[in-house]
Design a protein around this motif. Structure first.
Motif, PDB file in Angstrom:
ATOM      1  N   VAL A 383       0.864  -1.183   0.000  1.00 25.10           N
ATOM      2  CA  VAL A 383       0.000   0.000   0.000  1.00 25.10           C
ATOM      3  C   VAL A 383       0.898   1.229   0.000  1.00 25.10           C
ATOM      4  N   ARG A 384       0.577   2.197  -0.859  1.00 28.49           N
ATOM      5  CA  ARG A 384       1.391   3.413  -0.978  1.00 28.49           C
ATOM      6  C   ARG A 384       0.493   4.639  -0.957  1.00 28.49           C
ATOM      7  N   LEU A 385       1.019   5.714  -0.387  1.00 33.32           N
ATOM      8  CA  LEU A 385       0.334   7.013  -0.401  1.00 33.32           C
ATOM      9  C   LEU A 385       1.158   7.966  -1.257  1.00 33.32           C
ATOM     10  N   ALA A 386       0.517   8.592  -2.237  1.00 31.99           N
ATOM     11  CA  ALA A 386       1.200   9.538  -3.132  1.00 31.99           C
ATOM     12  C   ALA A 386       0.492  10.885  -3.064  1.00 31.99           C
ATOM     13  N   GLN A 387       1.310  11.946  -3.051  1.00 27.27           N
ATOM     14  CA  GLN A 387       0.747  13.286  -2.909  1.00 27.27           C
ATOM     15  C   GLN A 387       1.619  14.269  -3.676  1.00 27.27           C
ATOM     16  N   GLY A 388       1.076  14.801  -4.797  1.00 27.25           N
ATOM     17  CA  GLY A 388       1.793  15.792  -5.576  1.00 27.25           C
ATOM     18  C   GLY A 388       1.711  17.169  -4.940  1.00 27.25           C
ATOM     19  N   PRO A 389       2.463  18.149  -5.475  1.00 25.20           N
ATOM     20  CA  PRO A 389       2.470  19.497  -4.871  1.00 25.20           C
ATOM     21  C   PRO A 389       1.098  20.151  -4.887  1.00 25.20           C
ATOM     22  N   TRP A 390       0.335  20.001  -5.978  1.00 26.98           N
ATOM     23  CA  TRP A 390      -0.997  20.595  -6.033  1.00 26.98           C
ATOM     24  C   TRP A 390      -1.948  19.901  -5.067  1.00 26.98           C
ATOM     25  N   GLN A 391      -1.772  18.590  -4.920  1.00 29.34           N
ATOM     26  CA  GLN A 391      -2.597  17.860  -3.959  1.00 29.34           C
ATOM     27  C   GLN A 391      -2.254  18.258  -2.519  1.00 29.34           C
ATOM     28  N   ARG A 392      -0.970  18.479  -2.246  1.00 26.59           N
ATOM     29  CA  ARG A 392      -0.585  18.910  -0.906  1.00 26.59           C
ATOM     30  C   ARG A 392      -1.215  20.260  -0.564  1.00 26.59           C
ATOM     31  N   LEU A 393      -1.305  21.137  -1.590  1.00 22.62           N
ATOM     32  CA  LEU A 393      -1.891  22.445  -1.357  1.00 22.62           C
ATOM     33  C   LEU A 393      -3.337  22.324  -0.885  1.00 22.62           C
ATOM     34  N   TRP A 394      -4.067  21.371  -1.457  1.00 28.44           N
ATOM     35  CA  TRP A 394      -5.489  21.220  -1.125  1.00 28.44           C
ATOM     36  C   TRP A 394      -5.739  20.053  -0.164  1.00 28.44           C
ATOM     37  N   ARG A 395      -4.688  19.563   0.468  1.00 31.63           N
ATOM     38  CA  ARG A 395      -4.776  18.511   1.484  1.00 31.63           C
ATOM     39  C   ARG A 395      -5.479  17.265   0.941  1.00 31.63           C
ATOM     40  N   LEU A 396      -4.997  16.800  -0.222  1.00 34.05           N
ATOM     41  CA  LEU A 396      -5.524  15.604  -0.867  1.00 34.05           C
ATOM     42  C   LEU A 396      -4.375  14.613  -1.098  1.00 34.05           C
ATOM     43  N   ALA A 397      -4.724  13.347  -1.319  1.00 29.02           N
ATOM     44  CA  ALA A 397      -3.704  12.323  -1.573  1.00 29.02           C
ATOM     45  C   ALA A 397      -4.347  11.133  -2.286  1.00 29.02           C
ATOM     46  N   ASP A 398      -3.516  10.365  -2.992  1.00 29.66           N
ATOM     47  CA  ASP A 398      -3.943   9.121  -3.643  1.00 29.66           C
ATOM     48  C   ASP A 398      -3.400   7.943  -2.844  1.00 29.66           C
ATOM     49  N   VAL A 399      -4.214   6.903  -2.706  1.00 27.28           N
ATOM     50  CA  VAL A 399      -3.797   5.673  -2.041  1.00 27.28           C
ATOM     51  C   VAL A 399      -3.733   4.573  -3.094  1.00 27.28           C
ATOM     52  N   HIS A 400      -2.541   4.012  -3.312  1.00 36.05           N
ATOM     53  CA  HIS A 400      -2.308   2.971  -4.315  1.00 36.05           C
ATOM     54  C   HIS A 400      -2.213   1.615  -3.627  1.00 36.05           C
ATOM     55  N   THR A 410      -6.193   2.317  -7.478  1.00 40.31           N
ATOM     56  CA  THR A 410      -5.934   3.599  -6.814  1.00 40.31           C
ATOM     57  C   THR A 410      -7.234   4.243  -6.353  1.00 40.31           C
ATOM     58  N   ALA A 411      -7.243   4.645  -5.089  1.00 40.84           N
ATOM     59  CA  ALA A 411      -8.306   5.508  -4.560  1.00 40.84           C
ATOM     60  C   ALA A 411      -7.810   6.946  -4.695  1.00 40.84           C
ATOM     61  N   ARG A 412      -8.403   7.713  -5.603  1.00 42.94           N
ATOM     62  CA  ARG A 412      -7.861   9.015  -5.990  1.00 42.94           C
ATOM     63  C   ARG A 412      -8.514  10.163  -5.215  1.00 42.94           C
ATOM     64  N   LEU A 413      -7.666  11.162  -4.945  1.00 41.97           N
ATOM     65  CA  LEU A 413      -8.105  12.454  -4.408  1.00 41.97           C
ATOM     66  C   LEU A 413      -8.878  12.316  -3.102  1.00 41.97           C
ATOM     67  N   ARG A 414      -8.355  11.490  -2.193  1.00 42.39           N
ATOM     68  CA  ARG A 414      -8.965  11.380  -0.873  1.00 42.39           C
ATOM     69  C   ARG A 414      -8.430  12.480   0.040  1.00 42.39           C
ATOM     70  N   ASP A 415      -9.200  12.818   1.057  1.00 45.47           N
ATOM     71  CA  ASP A 415      -8.715  13.759   2.066  1.00 45.47           C
ATOM     72  C   ASP A 415      -7.410  13.221   2.661  1.00 45.47           C
TER      73      ASP A 415
END
Length: 444
Positions: A383-400, A410-415
């Motif tokens: 299980v991996r958590l990925a968070q790009g710079p734009w996602q970090r700005l809006w407090r979002l992340a993807d769970v792979h 992938t569960a995309r754009l989760r809080d």
């Protein structure tokens, strides 16, 4: 001196009997030299045309007189030097005319055996065995065997893989199957008409070649672009109809059996316990009819379709047989990402959804063509958590979630806080799932 009984055990060990393929096999293999010449001609058509214009009729006849016997001799020799044998622990396939190759396939490593019959093979009454073996990407095959011999050998190999004694495995026979689903040809045809990919490739095949002709006035450019587009259009419509015609799913002790094909008949097996991911696909134009398509990710296997088209409730009943104890989460139970996800992916974020049950990790994506992926917790490898710079700005992340079939769901754009909790919780659920999972066994 040798210990008592050792010589007797050695003497009692049955000899390994090697067998050859069906006598029709040389006709299939004789095409190899001809195929090489055709490939050379297609690779450089201008040079081929110049060479052919220089040849006289007598030269062409002499070339044919040499080529045909040479091709026939090649087909015979490759057949003559190909043997296979079933021993107590493995299937041996020995091939090679110049360079020898011997494949030792451990019986307990076999996870699926498919029987395929191309059109000419059906006419000749022969069949091809394709073996899915754990840890290999390429399928070993035996082509061709008599149809009865192929089915008997398949049943024997599966029985041996299930642990039956060698002296009784050949008497077990093919396990009975109970039909779960049969796709009507009418439903399949309507589903293909209502698929956007069919019309997209057909439109490209009709529009692109005339545009290239007006732009370049080059026939070769038009053919180079038009032929692949026409091939893609045919494969997405006629090709799929021919390949998925009379699709039947049956349940047997050795897994789910899938039979399909109009011209080339294929008998596949979905191995028990090897399914890593199930995807329920719902194209936009299918929704009014309540139809879905079910696709699979199977570790070490090329089987990828379980149900080409069926009502959702019927498809979910088949999924329940592939993943025992798993219930498909209803659409209403899937939680969407927070609204601020629209600042990362406008509009399309509404197609994302997530549900985690006691048995599966379920993630949905797609707005026009929805796809719901179901991963049993026991099949999650990492299980991996990925968070790009734009996602970090809006407090979002993807769970792979990575599976044993080298695929990722992938569960995309989760809080961001929800994603961190998912990461921790899924790791624990995976450990518990693997501990409680039933062993992957044939004919359990």
């Amino acid at each position: 001196m040798t210990a008592p009984g050792v010589d007797d055990a050695v003497r009692e060990k049955p000899p390994v009997t090697e067998r050859r393929l069906h006598p029709v096999t040389p006709l299939r293999r004789a095409w190899a030299p001809v195929a090489v010449l055709i490939g050379w001609a297609v690779h450089d058509p201008d040079q081929t045309q110049r060479q052919l214009t220089r040849l006289t009729t007598t030269t062409l006849l002499i070339a044919l007189a040499v080529l045909v016997p040479a091709a026939a001799l090649y087909g015979f020799l490759t057949w003559w030097y190909t043997h296979f044998a079933v021993t107590e622990a493995e299937l041996r396939i020995r091939t090679g005319l110049v360079f020898r190759r011997t494949a030792h396939i451990r019986l307990e490593r076999i996870q699926a055996i498919d029987v395929t019959q191309p059109l000419l093979a059906r006419v000749a009454g022969v069949a091809k065995l394709k073996l899915d073996v754990i840890g290999t990407d390429k399928k070993d095959e035996l082509a061709f065997l008599g149809e009865r011999e192929a089915r008997a050998l398949r049943a024997e190999l599966l029985a041996r893989a299930a642990g039956f004694a060698p002296e009784t495995a050949h008497e077990v026979g093919e396990a009975p199957a109970r039909e779960l689903l049969r796709t009507p040809a009418r439903d399949l045809a309507i589903a293909l008409v209502l698929t956007g990919a069919t019309w997209g490739t057909l439109a490209a095949a009709l529009v692109v070649p005339p545009f290239l002709w007006f732009a370049t006035h080059s026939l070769w450019t038009v053919l180079a672009a038009g032929v692949p587009l026409l091939g893609a259009a045919g494969a997405s419509s006629v090709g799929r109809f021919v390949g998925e015609y009379d699709w039947t799913v049956g349940e047997s002790p050795d897994g789910l059996r899938i039979d399909h094909g109009l011209l080339d008949r294929t008998h596949e097996t979905v191995p028990p316990g090897r399914v890593q991911t199930v995807r329920i696909v719902e194209p936009l134009l299918w929704r009014r009819r309540g139809w879905v398509r079910v696709e699979l990710d199977v570790a070490g296997s090329s089987n990828s379709v379980l149900v080409p088209v069926a009502p959702r409730e019927v498809a979910e009943a088949v999924v329940a047989r592939v993943l025992p104890g798993v219930t498909v989460p209803p659409s209403a139970s899937l939680s969407r990402p927070p609204q601020r996800a629209g600042r990362c992916v406008p509009l399309w974020w509404r197609g994302y959804g997530l549900a985690v049950t006691d048995s599966v990790f379920a993630a949905r994506e797609g707005l026009l063509r929805r796809s719901l992926a179901l991963v049993p917790h026991a099949k999650v490898q990492s299980v991996r958590l990925a968070q790009g710079p734009w996602q970090r700005l809006w407090r979002l992340a993807d769970v792979h979630v990575d599976t044993g079939a080298n695929k990722t769901v992938t569960a995309r754009l989760r809080d961001a806080e929800e994603a961190a909790e998912l990461l921790r919780g899924q790791a624990e659920r995976s450990r518990t799932g693997r501990r409680d999972a039933r062993p992957d066994r044939w004919m359990a």
